[in-house]
Scaffold this motif. Structure first.
Motif, PDB file in Angstrom:
ATOM      1  N   GLU A   1       0.842  -1.177   0.000  1.00 15.76           N
ATOM      2  CA  GLU A   1       0.000   0.000   0.000  1.00 15.76           C
ATOM      3  C   GLU A   1       0.891   1.245   0.000  1.00 15.76           C
ATOM      4  OE1 GLU A   1      -3.698  -0.101  -0.045  1.00 15.76           O
ATOM      5  OE2 GLU A   1      -2.817  -1.909  -0.874  1.00 15.76           O
ATOM      6  N   PRO A   2       0.324   2.412  -0.235  1.00 15.61           N
ATOM      7  CA  PRO A   2       1.156   3.609  -0.434  1.00 15.61           C
ATOM      8  C   PRO A   2       2.131   3.915   0.687  1.00 15.61           C
ATOM      9  CG  PRO A   2      -1.087   4.040  -1.148  1.00 15.61           C
ATOM     10  CD  PRO A   2      -1.102   2.684  -0.520  1.00 15.61           C
ATOM     11  N   GLY A   3       1.715   3.724   1.953  1.00 14.06           N
ATOM     12  CA  GLY A   3       2.589   4.044   3.078  1.00 14.06           C
ATOM     13  C   GLY A   3       3.419   2.879   3.572  1.00 14.06           C
ATOM     14  N   GLY A   4       3.502   1.836   2.772  1.00 14.04           N
ATOM     15  CA  GLY A   4       4.299   0.678   3.148  1.00 14.04           C
ATOM     16  C   GLY A   4       3.522  -0.415   3.834  1.00 14.04           C
ATOM     17  N   GLN A   5       2.192  -0.255   3.963  1.00 15.33           N
ATOM     18  CA  GLN A   5       1.397  -1.345   4.528  1.00 15.33           C
ATOM     19  C   GLN A   5       1.604  -2.591   3.672  1.00 15.33           C
ATOM     20  OE1 GLN A   5       0.303   1.737   3.488  1.00 15.33           O
ATOM     21  NE2 GLN A   5      -1.661   2.233   4.450  1.00 15.33           N
ATOM     22  N   LEU A   6       1.916  -3.700   4.332  1.00 12.68           N
ATOM     23  CA  LEU A   6       2.184  -4.951   3.628  1.00 12.68           C
ATOM     24  C   LEU A   6       0.874  -5.722   3.498  1.00 12.68           C
ATOM     25  CD1 LEU A   6       4.865  -6.345   2.616  1.00 12.68           C
ATOM     26  CD2 LEU A   6       4.666  -7.796   4.653  1.00 12.68           C
TER      27      LEU A   6
ATOM     28  N   ILE B   1       1.803  -4.665  12.904  1.00 15.94           N
ATOM     29  CA  ILE B   1       0.696  -4.419  13.818  1.00 15.94           C
ATOM     30  C   ILE B   1      -0.628  -4.443  13.067  1.00 15.94           C
ATOM     31  CG2 ILE B   1       0.819  -1.892  13.575  1.00 15.94           C
ATOM     32  CD1 ILE B   1       0.328  -1.725  16.605  1.00 15.94           C
ATOM     33  N   GLY B   2      -1.643  -5.066  13.681  1.00 17.98           N
ATOM     34  CA  GLY B   2      -2.945  -5.202  13.042  1.00 17.98           C
ATOM     35  C   GLY B   2      -3.950  -4.218  13.611  1.00 17.98           C
ATOM     36  N   LEU B   3      -4.151  -3.102  12.929  1.00 15.88           N
ATOM     37  CA  LEU B   3      -5.096  -2.060  13.321  1.00 15.88           C
ATOM     38  C   LEU B   3      -5.742  -1.479  12.073  1.00 15.88           C
ATOM     39  CD1 LEU B   3      -2.870  -0.201  15.930  1.00 15.88           C
ATOM     40  CD2 LEU B   3      -4.983  -1.414  16.482  1.00 15.88           C
ATOM     41  N   GLY B   4      -6.855  -0.774  12.252  1.00 16.17           N
ATOM     42  CA  GLY B   4      -7.519  -0.159  11.110  1.00 16.17           C
ATOM     43  C   GLY B   4      -6.923   1.168  10.702  1.00 16.17           C
ATOM     44  N   ALA B   5      -6.225   1.829  11.630  1.00 14.85           N
ATOM     45  CA  ALA B   5      -5.578   3.107  11.324  1.00 14.85           C
ATOM     46  C   ALA B   5      -4.303   3.218  12.143  1.00 14.85           C
ATOM     47  CB  ALA B   5      -6.514   4.276  11.635  1.00 14.85           C
ATOM     48  N   ALA B   6      -3.317   3.904  11.585  1.00 11.17           N
ATOM     49  CA  ALA B   6      -2.069   4.123  12.317  1.00 11.17           C
ATOM     50  C   ALA B   6      -2.383   4.937  13.569  1.00 11.17           C
ATOM     51  CB  ALA B   6      -1.067   4.863  11.432  1.00 11.17           C
ATOM     52  N   PRO B   7      -2.050   4.449  14.757  1.00 10.96           N
ATOM     53  CA  PRO B   7      -2.535   5.101  15.973  1.00 10.96           C
ATOM     54  C   PRO B   7      -1.799   6.373  16.360  1.00 10.96           C
ATOM     55  CG  PRO B   7      -1.193   3.205  16.522  1.00 10.96           C
ATOM     56  CD  PRO B   7      -1.337   3.191  15.032  1.00 10.96           C
ATOM     57  N   ILE B   8      -0.553   6.533  15.902  1.00 12.76           N
ATOM     58  CA  ILE B   8       0.271   7.638  16.386  1.00 12.76           C
ATOM     59  C   ILE B   8       0.887   8.452  15.242  1.00 12.76           C
ATOM     60  CG2 ILE B   8       2.322   8.237  17.744  1.00 12.76           C
ATOM     61  CD1 ILE B   8       1.774   5.796  19.488  1.00 12.76           C
ATOM     62  N   TRP B   9       1.340   7.796  14.185  1.00 12.65           N
ATOM     63  CA  TRP B   9       2.140   8.465  13.170  1.00 12.65           C
ATOM     64  C   TRP B   9       1.393   9.591  12.461  1.00 12.65           C
ATOM     65  CZ3 TRP B   9       2.740   2.928  11.006  1.00 12.65           C
ATOM     66  CH2 TRP B   9       3.537   2.176  11.876  1.00 12.65           C
ATOM     67  N   SER B  10       2.111  10.662  12.156  1.00 12.21           N
ATOM     68  CA  SER B  10       1.566  11.756  11.352  1.00 12.21           C
ATOM     69  C   SER B  10       1.766  11.443   9.869  1.00 12.21           C
ATOM     70  CB  SER B  10       2.270  13.063  11.694  1.00 12.21           C
ATOM     71  OG  SER B  10       3.616  13.030  11.228  1.00 12.21           O
ATOM     72  N   HIS B  11       1.084  12.205   9.030  1.00 13.80           N
ATOM     73  CA  HIS B  11       1.229  11.995   7.586  1.00 13.80           C
ATOM     74  C   HIS B  11       2.673  12.212   7.150  1.00 13.80           C
ATOM     75  CE1 HIS B  11       0.202  11.898   3.330  1.00 13.80           C
ATOM     76  NE2 HIS B  11       0.900  13.005   3.181  1.00 13.80           N
ATOM     77  N   ASP B  12       3.344  13.215   7.730  1.00 16.64           N
ATOM     78  CA  ASP B  12       4.714  13.526   7.313  1.00 16.64           C
ATOM     79  C   ASP B  12       5.696  12.425   7.652  1.00 16.64           C
ATOM     80  OD1 ASP B  12       3.854  15.926   6.313  1.00 16.64           O
ATOM     81  OD2 ASP B  12       4.442  17.088   8.079  1.00 16.64           O
ATOM     82  N   GLU B  13       5.349  11.568   8.591  1.00 20.99           N
ATOM     83  CA  GLU B  13       6.241  10.467   8.956  1.00 20.99           C
ATOM     84  C   GLU B  13       6.138   9.273   8.007  1.00 20.99           C
ATOM     85  OE1 GLU B  13       6.713   9.903  13.525  1.00 20.99           O
ATOM     86  OE2 GLU B  13       4.678  10.655  13.189  1.00 20.99           O
ATOM     87  N   MET B  14       5.093   9.238   7.189  1.00 23.17           N
ATOM     88  CA  MET B  14       4.864   8.070   6.350  1.00 23.17           C
ATOM     89  C   MET B  14       5.731   8.113   5.091  1.00 23.17           C
ATOM     90  SD  MET B  14       2.762   6.687   8.354  1.00 23.17           S
ATOM     91  CE  MET B  14       2.571   5.194   7.376  1.00 23.17           C
TER      92      MET B  14
ATOM     93  N   GLY C   1      -8.339  11.616   1.522  1.00 24.13           N
ATOM     94  CA  GLY C   1      -7.828  10.628   0.581  1.00 24.13           C
ATOM     95  C   GLY C   1      -6.430  10.153   0.904  1.00 24.13           C
ATOM     96  N   THR C   2      -5.547  11.088   1.234  1.00 24.83           N
ATOM     97  CA  THR C   2      -4.178  10.659   1.533  1.00 24.83           C
ATOM     98  C   THR C   2      -4.117   9.935   2.880  1.00 24.83           C
ATOM     99  OG1 THR C   2      -3.689  12.860   2.431  1.00 24.83           O
ATOM    100  CG2 THR C   2      -3.093  12.445   0.133  1.00 24.83           C
ATOM    101  N   THR C   3      -4.998  10.280   3.809  1.00 26.25           N
ATOM    102  CA  THR C   3      -5.064   9.524   5.059  1.00 26.25           C
ATOM    103  C   THR C   3      -5.435   8.077   4.777  1.00 26.25           C
ATOM    104  OG1 THR C   3      -5.705  11.486   6.322  1.00 26.25           O
ATOM    105  CG2 THR C   3      -6.218   9.347   7.292  1.00 26.25           C
ATOM    106  N   MET C   4      -6.438   7.873   3.923  1.00 25.51           N
ATOM    107  CA  MET C   4      -6.808   6.508   3.544  1.00 25.51           C
ATOM    108  C   MET C   4      -5.624   5.774   2.942  1.00 25.51           C
ATOM    109  SD  MET C   4      -7.435   4.529   0.621  1.00 25.51           S
ATOM    110  CE  MET C   4      -7.927   5.634  -0.706  1.00 25.51           C
ATOM    111  N   MET C   5      -4.918   6.420   2.031  1.00 26.30           N
ATOM    112  CA  MET C   5      -3.833   5.747   1.324  1.00 26.30           C
ATOM    113  C   MET C   5      -2.694   5.341   2.250  1.00 26.30           C
ATOM    114  SD  MET C   5      -3.560   8.081  -2.140  1.00 26.30           S
ATOM    115  CE  MET C   5      -2.123   7.184  -2.763  1.00 26.30           C
ATOM    116  N   TYR C   6      -2.302   6.247   3.122  1.00 27.06           N
ATOM    117  CA  TYR C   6      -1.059   6.071   3.858  1.00 27.06           C
ATOM    118  C   TYR C   6      -1.237   5.571   5.285  1.00 27.06           C
ATOM    119  CZ  TYR C   6       1.296   8.313  -0.011  1.00 27.06           C
ATOM    120  OH  TYR C   6       1.795   8.591  -1.257  1.00 27.06           O
ATOM    121  N   ARG C   7      -2.446   5.746   5.879  1.00 28.84           N
ATOM    122  CA  ARG C   7      -2.548   5.458   7.316  1.00 28.84           C
ATOM    123  C   ARG C   7      -3.781   4.641   7.679  1.00 28.84           C
ATOM    124  NH1 ARG C   7      -1.712  10.964  10.454  1.00 28.84           N
ATOM    125  NH2 ARG C   7      -2.754  11.902   8.641  1.00 28.84           N
ATOM    126  N   THR C   8      -4.252   3.792   6.781  1.00 30.03           N
ATOM    127  CA  THR C   8      -5.320   2.865   7.140  1.00 30.03           C
ATOM    128  C   THR C   8      -4.989   1.467   6.634  1.00 30.03           C
ATOM    129  OG1 THR C   8      -6.655   3.223   5.130  1.00 30.03           O
ATOM    130  CG2 THR C   8      -7.069   4.686   7.011  1.00 30.03           C
TER     131      THR C   8
END
Length: 456
Positions: free
Chosen positions: A93-98, A134-147, A169-176
């Motif tokens: 996925e865009p933010g490295g989600q495997l 880690i198995g979660l629906g959204a990144a719990p701590i990271w900001s967009h700039d960290e992705m 949209g970018t939140t969906m791509m990088y942090r979900t």
């Protein structure tokens, strides 16, 4: 997100678009189960997201899986961006989600074996390089700039466009992250019935699997923040698809909808050609500004279908898209839930009886409430907690009726894969509720504990 499609000649007339979908119809004995799940990778030392390159990185993970477990590489512009083996693939996925996109399998026993094998292989490599998942629906701590951004042309095009069509949209791509299951249909009529039932009950799946109550280090007020994110994306390609419940629904009607969804790209010779906001209808007429005079192939149509993101979508199979990523038991529970409801005729009829009178407005309101309130959301004075009890009973009966035993016939039917959901109904707690109890109790408001608690 999907890898580029391949195969299929030039489209000669519009009817081929519906025919493409119709070719997915299969007799029930050939129905399969394809489970996909995404997970966040992070470096154990500082709990930061995995970059693409480096010792503790996505690239090292992919190389380790390739070399140790004989996965075949998938490359784009000389970069390793995925793996494939035996009908399954691992993608980014865009933010490295495997993401594991599992092979089409005959039973949930096989699905769970596949998931467990994959997670064991991932952990073997991750332990060696100092990473965790880690198995979660959204990144719990990271900001967009960290992705990080993965080196895929599709994501380079999509990222700036997403900020123009919706607010998240970018939140969906990088942090979900999500878990979803892909299922088959026998005919157009069977597809329509399954589509209607699964769309109407998608908010129930959202509530049962809600697992994203934190965002940017804080309690966000939602049981599924991921669901909230999806409600603030490009409205032309997301949502509950009211037309599915109207007279005349079928493959042709879905084609009409898909043609009205603006394009993202055309994939040519290893390159993503920018077609953002352009019309596939124009493409059919040879009038696509990005490729003037050129007409689409069936693989272009297949690619376009992967850029549509409603709560349920069809390609040559049907995808259930409403659930947060989560712990390993729920990676097997989601296919059990939907197979039990959709792959048994009596169960499908019973599920339809529950939802058939719900209105467009009620379905949409339930979608909004399910993400925020979880199992306490209501429709017509009934809570989703109450509805879940009834629907799980139907799904359980559907799995018992299927009577699919495990390897060697030594394991019972598939109904035990619903146990995690039965526990939620008994307690009234989704994974999000359990995390919030830990946060306000044992963790004393310190969210870093979530990495140890939710890692595979």
């Amino acid at each position: 997100m999907s890898i580029p499609q391949s195969g299929g000649g030039q489209i000669e007339n519009r009817s081929e678009l519906a025919e493409y979908l119709e070719k997915g119809c299969k007799p029930s004995e050939d129905w399969r189960i394809g489970t996909e799940h995404e997970k966040f990778g992070y470096c154990l030392e500082k709990h930061r997201p995995l970059p693409y390159e480096g010792h503790c990185s996505i690239l090292t993970m992919l190389e380790g899986l390739r070399d140790r477990y004989q996965w075949d590489p998938v490359e784009e512009a000389g970069k390793l961006i995925g793996l494939e083996k035996d009908g399954a693939n691992i993608s980014l996925e865009p933010g490295g989600q495997l993401e594991l996109s599992g092979a089409p399998l005959e039973s949930i026993h096989g699905t769970c074996d596949e998931v467990n094998t994959h997670l064991r292989e991932v952990k073997d490599i991750a332990d060696e390089i100092g990473a965790g998942f880690i198995g979660l629906g959204a990144a719990p701590i990271w900001s967009h700039d960290e992705m990080p951004m993965m080196p895929k042309g599709r994501y380079k095009l999509m990222t700036p466009y997403m900020s123009k069509v919706g607010t998240m949209g970018t939140t969906m791509m990088y942090r979900t992250c999500t878990v979803q299951v892909n299922l088959d249909f026998a005919s157009e009529a069977d597809m329509v019935k399954k589509f209607r039932v699964s769309l109407a009950l998608q908010p129930l799946a959202t509530a049962l699997f809600a697992n994203s109550p934190f965002f940017e280090g804080k309690v966000n007020g939602w049981k599924s923040w991921r669901s909230n994110v999806w409600q603030h994306l490009d409205a032309s390609r997301t949502g509950m698809l009211p037309f599915v419940f109207e007279d005349g629904m079928g493959f042709e009607r879905y084609v009409d909808y898909a043609l009205d969804v603006p394009m993202y790209f055309v994939y040519r010779d290893g390159t993503y050609v920018n077609a953002l906001g352009m019309s596939f209808r124009d493409f059919l007429d040879g009038k696509l500004p990005a490729l003037p005079g050129e007409k689409p192939t069936l693989s272009d149509w297949a690619d376009h279908l992967t850029t549509i993101f409603p709560e349920v979508r069809i390609k040559r199979f049907m995808e259930m898209r409403g659930a947060d990523g989560g712990p390993w038991r729920r990676l097997c529970a989601l296919p059990a839930f939907w197979v039990g409801l959709l792959y048994d005729a009596n169960a499908l009829d019973s599920a339809w009886d529950i939802v058939k009178d719900w209105t467009t407005e009620e379905r949409e309101q339930l979608r909004q409430e399910a993400g925020k309130r979880g199992l306490s959301a209501e429709i017509r004075g009934r809570s989703l907690h109450d509805i879940a009890r009834e629907v799980l009973s139907i799904a359980n009966a559907g799995l018992v009726s299927r009577a699919r035993a495990g390897a060697g016939g030594m394991v019972g039917d598939e109904s035990h894969f619903l146990n995690a959901l039965h526990e939620s109904v008994e307690t009234g707690l989704s994974p999000a509720d359990e995390l919030l109890e830990l946060f306000h109790g044992e963790w004393q408001g310190k969210l870093d504990h979530i990495y140890a608690a939710c890692s595979y």
